[in-house]
Motif scaffolding. Sequence first.
Motif, PDB file in Angstrom:
ATOM      1  N   SER A  58     -24.798  43.019   7.811  1.00 23.60           N
ATOM      2  CA  SER A  58     -25.524  41.826   7.371  1.00 23.60           C
ATOM      3  C   SER A  58     -26.904  41.740   8.038  1.00 23.60           C
ATOM      4  O   SER A  58     -27.104  42.254   9.134  1.00 23.60           O
ATOM      5  N   ASN A 112     -26.421  35.744  -0.521  1.00 23.83           N
ATOM      6  CA  ASN A 112     -26.367  34.290  -0.604  1.00 23.83           C
ATOM      7  C   ASN A 112     -27.687  33.748  -0.044  1.00 23.83           C
ATOM      8  O   ASN A 112     -28.549  34.520   0.388  1.00 23.83           O
ATOM      9  N   ASN A 113     -27.840  32.434  -0.042  1.00 24.37           N
ATOM     10  CA  ASN A 113     -29.104  31.843   0.422  1.00 24.37           C
ATOM     11  C   ASN A 113     -29.373  32.135   1.890  1.00 24.37           C
ATOM     12  O   ASN A 113     -30.513  32.359   2.279  1.00 24.37           O
ATOM     13  N   GLU A 114     -28.317  32.152   2.717  1.00 20.84           N
ATOM     14  CA  GLU A 114     -28.492  32.447   4.134  1.00 20.84           C
ATOM     15  C   GLU A 114     -29.016  33.867   4.333  1.00 20.84           C
ATOM     16  O   GLU A 114     -29.905  34.104   5.155  1.00 20.84           O
ATOM     17  N   ASP A 115     -28.471  34.821   3.582  1.00 13.03           N
ATOM     18  CA  ASP A 115     -28.953  36.203   3.659  1.00 13.03           C
ATOM     19  C   ASP A 115     -30.430  36.277   3.297  1.00 13.03           C
ATOM     20  O   ASP A 115     -31.221  36.923   3.995  1.00 13.03           O
ATOM     21  N   GLU A 120     -32.738  33.933   3.463  1.00 13.58           N
ATOM     22  CA  GLU A 120     -33.543  33.320   4.522  1.00 13.58           C
ATOM     23  C   GLU A 120     -33.649  34.242   5.736  1.00 13.58           C
ATOM     24  O   GLU A 120     -34.710  34.338   6.358  1.00 13.58           O
ATOM     25  N   THR A 121     -32.564  34.925   6.059  1.00 12.91           N
ATOM     26  CA  THR A 121     -32.587  35.834   7.210  1.00 12.91           C
ATOM     27  C   THR A 121     -33.495  37.020   6.932  1.00 12.91           C
ATOM     28  O   THR A 121     -34.253  37.445   7.815  1.00 12.91           O
ATOM     29  N   GLY A 159     -28.007  39.078   9.278  1.00  9.80           N
ATOM     30  CA  GLY A 159     -27.810  38.223  10.449  1.00  9.80           C
ATOM     31  C   GLY A 159     -27.549  39.032  11.706  1.00  9.80           C
ATOM     32  O   GLY A 159     -28.014  38.666  12.790  1.00  9.80           O
TER      33      GLY A 159
END
Length: 159
Positions: A85, A123-126, A128-129, A87
Amino acid sequence: MNLKLVRIDDRFIHGQVAVAWTKFLDINQIIVANDEVANDEFQKTLMEMAKPPNVQVDILSISETIEKINADFFKNKNIILLVDSPGDILKMVNGGVDIKKVNIGGMRHKEGRKQITRTVALNNEDKETFKKLANLGIELELRAIPTDSKINFMKLLGG
């Protein structure tokens, strides 16, 4: 230590990595950095079986990876660092690991992720990261094997 390839690929060690990338980059060390796999003996055994001959494999948690890289534990090694990921990449960078470029190989579709390319779902978190990584000056490329053309990953995301 020479980080020849930092790759996001949720399959970790498989044909593209074990054959194409290790030969192309003259790799003698693969690091799988993943908290879940580091604590799963069955998955660790599978990774060991999938590795190419004459290549050392270390399967470590994210924190162990940061510690060992920062302590120059892998001195004189040509390394592929595999994570699943963006993250995990950001955690390593924030932990002091010098990463200049990331290859995005594969992030399979899961619930909550939208397919971006044939091999990447986010996803949205990915998203943004990935933007945070790009803002840190890290080059993000999409490329399955070394002979493929590099694709600027941020252009795919519209950034």
